[in-house]
Each structure stands twice: as structure tokens, then as C-alpha cells.
Write a protein that holds these residues in place. Structure first.
Motif, PDB file in Angstrom:
ATOM      1  N   MET A  45       0.844  -1.275  -0.171  1.00 45.11           N
ATOM      2  CA  MET A  45       0.263  -0.078   0.218  1.00 45.11           C
ATOM      3  C   MET A  45       0.934   1.484  -0.127  1.00 45.11           C
ATOM      4  O   MET A  45       0.617   2.249  -0.535  1.00 45.11           O
ATOM      5  CB  MET A  45      -1.069  -0.002   1.162  1.00 45.11           C
ATOM      6  CG  MET A  45      -1.939  -1.144   1.088  1.00 45.11           C
ATOM      7  SD  MET A  45      -2.918  -1.164  -0.270  1.00 45.11           S
ATOM      8  CE  MET A  45      -3.730   0.313  -0.391  1.00 45.11           C
ATOM      9  N   VAL A  46       1.836   1.147   0.722  1.00 45.46           N
ATOM     10  CA  VAL A  46       2.978   2.452   0.645  1.00 45.46           C
ATOM     11  C   VAL A  46       3.311   2.805  -0.817  1.00 45.46           C
ATOM     12  O   VAL A  46       3.202   4.098  -1.372  1.00 45.46           O
ATOM     13  CB  VAL A  46       4.076   2.061   1.502  1.00 45.46           C
ATOM     14  CG1 VAL A  46       5.156   3.317   1.394  1.00 45.46           C
ATOM     15  CG2 VAL A  46       3.848   1.947   3.080  1.00 45.46           C
ATOM     16  N   LEU A  47       3.811   1.592  -1.622  1.00 47.61           N
ATOM     17  CA  LEU A  47       4.185   2.008  -2.899  1.00 47.61           C
ATOM     18  C   LEU A  47       3.038   1.991  -3.999  1.00 47.61           C
ATOM     19  O   LEU A  47       3.263   3.070  -4.661  1.00 47.61           O
ATOM     20  CB  LEU A  47       4.871   0.548  -3.301  1.00 47.61           C
ATOM     21  CG  LEU A  47       6.039   0.424  -2.714  1.00 47.61           C
ATOM     22  CD1 LEU A  47       6.646  -1.285  -3.118  1.00 47.61           C
ATOM     23  CD2 LEU A  47       7.426   1.324  -2.938  1.00 47.61           C
ATOM     24  N   TYR A  48       1.801   1.752  -3.541  1.00 45.65           N
ATOM     25  CA  TYR A  48       0.667   2.105  -4.028  1.00 45.65           C
ATOM     26  C   TYR A  48       0.321   3.403  -4.049  1.00 45.65           C
ATOM     27  O   TYR A  48       0.178   4.120  -5.309  1.00 45.65           O
ATOM     28  CB  TYR A  48      -0.483   1.219  -3.735  1.00 45.65           C
ATOM     29  CG  TYR A  48      -1.823   1.499  -4.475  1.00 45.65           C
ATOM     30  CD1 TYR A  48      -2.190   1.194  -5.758  1.00 45.65           C
ATOM     31  CD2 TYR A  48      -2.715   2.243  -3.591  1.00 45.65           C
ATOM     32  CE1 TYR A  48      -3.470   1.547  -6.355  1.00 45.65           C
ATOM     33  CE2 TYR A  48      -4.101   2.410  -3.960  1.00 45.65           C
ATOM     34  CZ  TYR A  48      -4.306   2.537  -5.344  1.00 45.65           C
ATOM     35  OH  TYR A  48      -5.573   2.674  -5.961  1.00 45.65           O
ATOM     36  N   PHE A  80       1.724  -0.017 -12.511  1.00 41.70           N
ATOM     37  CA  PHE A  80       0.390  -0.570 -12.177  1.00 41.70           C
ATOM     38  C   PHE A  80       0.349  -2.202 -12.639  1.00 41.70           C
ATOM     39  O   PHE A  80      -0.415  -2.791 -11.796  1.00 41.70           O
ATOM     40  CB  PHE A  80      -0.438   0.197 -13.293  1.00 41.70           C
ATOM     41  CG  PHE A  80      -1.165   1.421 -12.737  1.00 41.70           C
ATOM     42  CD1 PHE A  80      -1.088   1.729 -11.200  1.00 41.70           C
ATOM     43  CD2 PHE A  80      -1.008   2.389 -13.424  1.00 41.70           C
ATOM     44  CE1 PHE A  80      -1.431   2.875 -11.055  1.00 41.70           C
ATOM     45  CE2 PHE A  80      -1.421   3.634 -12.940  1.00 41.70           C
ATOM     46  CZ  PHE A  80      -1.680   4.069 -11.580  1.00 41.70           C
ATOM     47  N   GLN A  81       1.144  -2.603 -13.364  1.00 40.99           N
ATOM     48  CA  GLN A  81       1.104  -3.979 -13.746  1.00 40.99           C
ATOM     49  C   GLN A  81       1.423  -4.775 -12.345  1.00 40.99           C
ATOM     50  O   GLN A  81       0.673  -5.838 -12.050  1.00 40.99           O
ATOM     51  CB  GLN A  81       1.960  -4.534 -15.091  1.00 40.99           C
ATOM     52  CG  GLN A  81       1.352  -4.076 -16.157  1.00 40.99           C
ATOM     53  CD  GLN A  81       0.353  -4.985 -16.912  1.00 40.99           C
ATOM     54  OE1 GLN A  81       0.057  -6.138 -16.130  1.00 40.99           O
ATOM     55  NE2 GLN A  81      -0.313  -4.718 -18.030  1.00 40.99           N
ATOM     56  N   LEU A  82       2.728  -4.290 -11.883  1.00 40.68           N
ATOM     57  CA  LEU A  82       3.116  -4.999 -10.797  1.00 40.68           C
ATOM     58  C   LEU A  82       2.400  -4.856  -9.587  1.00 40.68           C
ATOM     59  O   LEU A  82       1.895  -5.834  -8.873  1.00 40.68           O
ATOM     60  CB  LEU A  82       4.621  -4.143 -10.514  1.00 40.68           C
ATOM     61  CG  LEU A  82       6.019  -4.728 -11.373  1.00 40.68           C
ATOM     62  CD1 LEU A  82       7.006  -3.991 -11.400  1.00 40.68           C
ATOM     63  CD2 LEU A  82       6.272  -6.406 -11.157  1.00 40.68           C
ATOM     64  N   LEU A  83       1.717  -3.394  -9.313  1.00 38.95           N
ATOM     65  CA  LEU A  83       1.088  -3.394  -8.307  1.00 38.95           C
ATOM     66  C   LEU A  83      -0.279  -4.205  -8.197  1.00 38.95           C
ATOM     67  O   LEU A  83      -0.766  -4.801  -7.312  1.00 38.95           O
ATOM     68  CB  LEU A  83       0.613  -1.889  -8.092  1.00 38.95           C
ATOM     69  CG  LEU A  83       1.517  -0.987  -7.540  1.00 38.95           C
ATOM     70  CD1 LEU A  83       1.292   0.504  -7.984  1.00 38.95           C
ATOM     71  CD2 LEU A  83       1.843  -1.215  -6.017  1.00 38.95           C
TER      72      LEU A  83
END
Length: 447
Positions: A45-48, A80-83
Motif C-alpha cells: 500500500m505504501v508503494l501503491y 500498475f502491472q506490478l501493483l
């Protein structure tokens, strides 16, 4: 990682956004590679949130401007793909960000089906249902409301997929209902021959079997047309006849090649066969061995090979296009791999990987208990002791009703608890049935 053809951003603000997004992407990739610990929701969530903030800044910079695609867009897509795959990994499958990677895969598949002009109604039904589910997720995302930008972006991608799907569905509708099973059979035969053609050991006998089936289908025609029960030519007869001819031509080509692939295209072929085989193994052992983020590398490899085509075909160092046999074989391998990725994504359970070992054990227990029930139950409640002991040992792992991993409460608690309850119910039903059967037998013995 970025394709050289994609230009760098010219705007200073966009360059700063690109730099920060690359740093986020690198962190996501490092976390993806780390197998020493489970992926934690808070880390994702931090990286998102950081990604969403950079996308917000990018939107502000571009407001009122006509911006051509550059490296920023590619890195945004990678993030976005990775997330999206991370959201699946942590069990948040029913939230909007998880839909991003799946829409990418569906669009690729639909584009390939349209290009090959080879598909059946079942292919379209599955993707139609998935798109409907994704649309509901985007508009009803519960615990984490996605950013307006991401929600709009995913909704637009779903709409594009639906438009492609409608075009293909119209082609299916061009074939009369009584003729569709024949069309589906031809699609199945062509795919079976493609599998045989790409096996490590080529077996001509398998192709001859398919050829015999094709000739049987051809013999059903009258004057080259498929005729209905009323004696009239069926709608779509020419389409199906063309597909039959295509299958017969492919049969001859495959037999002539005898499993030999041109040397100059062999490196690409070997990479694609390797990806296809690895994804095939994952599809068999998914519950125990797949971390959804693993699919990212396969996706990117396939995307790069797919996007390296020029006017729909691959070209060699001299600029000469690949022959039809090479083109069709490579495209089949790409389509098959995207198909595996799609299947693995839609089969992903809404359970964090931290809880998957427990969830998988319960799935196995449930299957065993269902099998016992379907085979007539047990003769004595004692036979259920191993199941009861295992269920109670899992139930005792809970702390205040929650399955904990260290200090964390992983996602998917509801799914695991529901499955555990189902297993307890099955076990109880079997025990009651066994005890009832034993009571009815006791009076008979006394008599």
C-alpha cells in the motif's frame, strides 16, 4: 527495460516523475524477487500510494496539453502491472487495482484471437464473464477506494475489451447455430495440431489422426456446402469451409516440416516454448507454487517478443519477413502463453500468500471429505478421526478468531474461515450419518 523506440519525456516535470516512478518500479521488482518473507499488505500500500501520487502530478503537468506517449507512460504501466499482481498476491483480488493486469492480458488475447481469426464461443464466454466481474469490482471497490484516475483508466480498458469482444461475437453470430459445433471442432483440431507441432518429439501419427477427422467433416458437405435439415445452405457455410481448408493446408505444412524449425528463428522459438512449458507447469501446481507477481516477467517477455513484429510479422537481420509457418507457430506459442496467464489470474484465490498454506490444506481436506461423502460415507466415526484432528489443529491456530502471521493479520480471513466451517460441516454430516447407521444396525444384531 523500455523499448528504445519510446522517446524520453521533454518536460522537466515529467522527467522528475519518471525518475521517481522508476525508483518505485525498482522497489516493486526487488520485493517481487524476495522469497524470504511473505508480501505484507502495508508494504504494497505504501508503494501503491506513492505511484498514485506521481500519476496525479503527471496528470496536473499534462492538463490542457496534447502529450504523446513517452517513457513515463511505459513506466506507469509497469508500476500498475506490478501493483495489480501484488494486490492479487496479498489477497485483495476484489479491489480495483487488481483488475489492471487482467485487463491487459484479456486485451492481448482478444487482439490475437482477432488477428488469427481462430476462436470459439467458449473463448468469448469466459472473457465476457471476467469483464463483467471486473466491471463490478471497479465500481464497487469496497475497502480501498481507487484513485479517480485509476478507476477511470481501468473502466476505459474494460470498455475497449468489450468492444473487441463484441466484434468477435458478431463473427460467431455469422455462423448458423447448427453449424457452430463443426466450427468449434475445427478450431479444436487446429489447436491440437499446433500443440503436436511444438512438442519436443514430433509424432506424425497424431497429425494423421487429425487429418482423418478433417476429411470426415469435409465429407458432410454437399457440393462444397454445409446443408441444414431443411435442405438449404447453412449461414456461415463458406466461413466454416474456409476454416476446414485452412486446417487441411496446415496439416500438409506441419507434416512437411516434421518438427524441424528454421535455425535463424530457433532462439525466439526456444524462448517461447520455454515460457509456454513453465506456465503449463504452474497451471498444474498453482495452489502450491505460484506467487502472482511471478507472472510479470512472463508477461513482459511475451510483450517484448510480440511488439518486435513489423507489420504483423517478425523480420530477420536483413529485413526479410518470417515465412508463414514460422509466423503462425510463434503466434500460437504467444497466444497459448497469454492464455495460461489469463487462466492463472482468474484462478487466483482472494487469500494472502501468507494464508495460502492453510487455505490449500483446507481445500485438500474439503476435496477428501466430499469424496468420502460421494462414495457412501464411512462405516464408523473412528474413520473420521484424522480429518477431525487436522481440522481442530488448524482451528487452534487462530488468535481471537484470526489467523495471525507474526503480528500481521493477512488478507483473506473470511475466505479461510468460511472454508474451515465448510470442512467442519462436512465432517459433522459424515459423523452423524455413521452414528445413525451404527444405531440401526445394533437392534438388528440384538434381534
Amino acid at each position: 527495460m523500455e523499448t528504445p523506440k519510446i522517446p524520453a519525456p521533454r518536460d522537466e516535470g515529467e522527467r522528475e516523475v519518471l525518475e521517481k516512478l522508476i525508483a518505485i518500479r525498482d522497489q516493486l521488482q526487488l520485493r517481487k524477487l524476495d522469497r524470504t518473507t511473505y508480501v505484507r499488505t502495508q508494504d504494497v500500500m505504501v508503494l501503491y500510494d506513492q505511484t498514485i501520487e506521481q500519476v496525479r502530478i503527471l496528470s496536473e503537468i499534462r492538463r490542457g496539453k496534447s502529450a504523446e506517449e513517452n517513457q513515463v507512460d511505459r513506466v506507469v504501466d509497469s508500476c500498475f502491472q506490478l501493483l495489480s499482481l501484488f494486490f492479487m498476491t496479498i489477497g485483495r483480488n476484489n479491489e480495483a487495482p487488481a483488475a489492471y493486469a487482467l485487463t491487459s492480458t484479456i486485451k492481448r488475447l482478444l487482439d490475437h484471437l482477432a488477428e488469427a481469426n481462430l476462436f470459439c464461443e467458449q473463448d468469448l464466454e469466459s472473457m465476457s464473464q471476467t469483464l463483467e466481474h471486473l466491471s463490478e469490482i471497479v465500481h464497487n471497490s469496497a475497502s480501498t477506494k481507487p484513485s479517480p484516475f485509476l478507476e477511470t483508466l481501468i473502466a476505459q480498458r474494460i470498455d475497449r475489451c468489450r468492444a473487441s469482444l463484441l466484434t468477435l461475437q458478431n463473427k460467431v453470430d455469422d455462423i448458423a447455430e447448427p453449424l457452430r459445433p463443426t466450427a468449434d471442432k475445427l478450431v479444436s483440431i487446429l489447436r491440437q495440431m499446433a500443440v503436436v507441432n511444438t512438442k519436443s518429439k514430433f509424432t506424425p501419427s497424431e497429425i494423421y489422426k487429425r487429418e482423418a477427422e478433417l476429411k470426415q467433416i469435409g465429407e458432410k458437405r454437399k457440393d462444397g456446402q454445409f446443408i441444414g435439415t431443411d435442405g438449404n445452405v447453412l449461414r456461415g457455410s463458406e466461413i466454416v469451409s474456409t476454416l476446414l481448408d485452412r486446417c487441411l493446408i496446415y496439416t500438409k505444412i506441419v507434416l512437411e516440416r516434421n518438427g524441424q524449425f528454421p535455425d535463424k528463428w530457433k532462439p525466439t522459438y526456444d524462448v517461447l516454448v520455454g515460457i509456454r512449458n513453465e506456465l503449463d507447469k504452474l497451471s498444474l501446481t498453482q495452489a502450491w507454487s505460484l506467487r502472482e507477481t511471478d507472472l510479470y516477467d512472463y508477461q513482459r517477455q511475451l510483450d517484448r517478443i510480440d511488439e518486435s513484429r513489423v507489420d504483423g510479422n517478425w523480420v530477420d537481420e536483413q529485413g526479410r519477413p518470417a515465412e508463414l509457418y514460422v509466423q503462425r507457430t510463434l503466434l500460437y506459442l504467444i497466444r497459448r502463453s497469454y492464455g495460461y496467464i489469463y487462466h492463472l489470474m482468474i484462478s487466483s484465490e482472494p487469500v494472502s500468500e501468507a494464508l495460502l498454506p492453510i487455505y490449500n490444506q483446507l481445500q485438500t481436506l474439503k476435496r477428501c471429505l466430499v469424496e468420502v461423502k460421494n462414495s457412501g460415507g464411512v462405516t464408523s466415526a473412528r474413520e473420521l478421526y484424522p480429518y477431525s484432528m487436522k481440522l481442530h489443529s488448524i482451528d487452534n491456530m487462530r488468535v481471537d478468531g484470526k489467523f495471525m502471521v507474526g503480528e500481521d493479520i493477512p488478507e483473506g480471513q473470511g475466505s479461510v474461515a468460511e472454508l474451515l466451517a465448510e470442512c467442519f460441516d462436512l465432517n459433522y454430516e459424515l459423523r452423524v450419518a455413521a452414528e445413525a447407521a451404527a444405531e440401526t444396525q445394533t437392534p438388528e444384531l440384538q434381534a
